[in-house]
Design a protein around this motif. Structure first.
Motif: not given
Length: 206
Positions: A135-144, A146-161
């Motif tokens: 529904s959401a993906l947030n980060s604080i600062g620049n030290n984190s 997010v790795n997305i593996a080959s063939g996979d999809t990360l979707t950020i956002g849904n009906s919560e808007n």
């Protein structure tokens, strides 16, 4: 309510049934050390995580004994292989969390937040190893990260808007892809993003 805790150490596996936190905040500590070098200490949760009070992951590198390991030793992570029914917010304070099943935390109405730990015990890392909608993906600062593996999809956002602000480093391997959905704002301008030759970034709403 009082937090409910679970320590994962030495390649632990939590399987079958339900890991139920109820209305309490669940805290999962990733302890232990790898066998040296870059060898990780991999924990697995295949039980269904349930609850409504939220879930925090913490630990990772140097989680047990700072004096005995170097920066490349002791990586501790958890792979989650079953979709959760946890409805509260998900926080990765430190350590690595792998989403190895489809839509692991889609039931969380607030989504995932990555904290800003610089080195010890470990930066917050989110590994997307299957198609996942948040529904959401947030980060604080620049030290984190997010790795997305080959063939996979990360979707950020849904009906919560909901709006998301992601200042983490986003890395898509080969055909790993990112989709923005829902009418909320997704701001990735404060971070860095790279994708493989067949990876895509798509805006499907907002």
């Amino acid at each position: 309510t009082t937090p409910a805790g679970l320590i994962l150490n030495g390649g632990a596996t939590v399987s079958n049934g339900t890991l139920a936190f109820g209305g309490s905040e669940g805290v999962i500590w990733l302890a232990g050390q790898g066998s040296g070098g870059a060898t990780p200490n991999v924990n697995t949760i295949s039980a269904t995580i349930s609850g409504s009070g939220g879930l925090t992951f913490a630990g990772g590198l140097h989680a047990t004994d700072l004096s005995q390991v170097t920066a490349k030793d002791g990586l501790s992570l958890v792979n989650i292989t079953t979709a959760s029914t946890e409805t509260g917010p998900i926080i990765i304070d430190s350590g690595a969390v792998g989403l190895n099943a489809v839509n692991v935390f889609s039931a969380s109405t607030a989504g995932i937040t990555l904290e800003n730990v610089k080195s010890s015990p470990a930066p917050a890392t989110l590994n997307i190893n299957a198609n996942n909608v948040l529904s959401a993906l947030n980060s604080i600062g620049n030290n984190s990260v997010v790795n997305i593996a080959s063939g996979d999809t990360l979707t950020i956002g849904n009906s919560e808007n909901l709006n998301s602000t992601l200042t983490a480093t986003i890395a898509g391997t080969s055909s790993g892809s990112l989709v923005k959905a829902g009418t909320g704002l997704l701001d990735i301008s404060g971070g860095a993003a790279s994708f493989g030759s067949t990876g895509t970034v798509s805006v499907n709403g907002g």
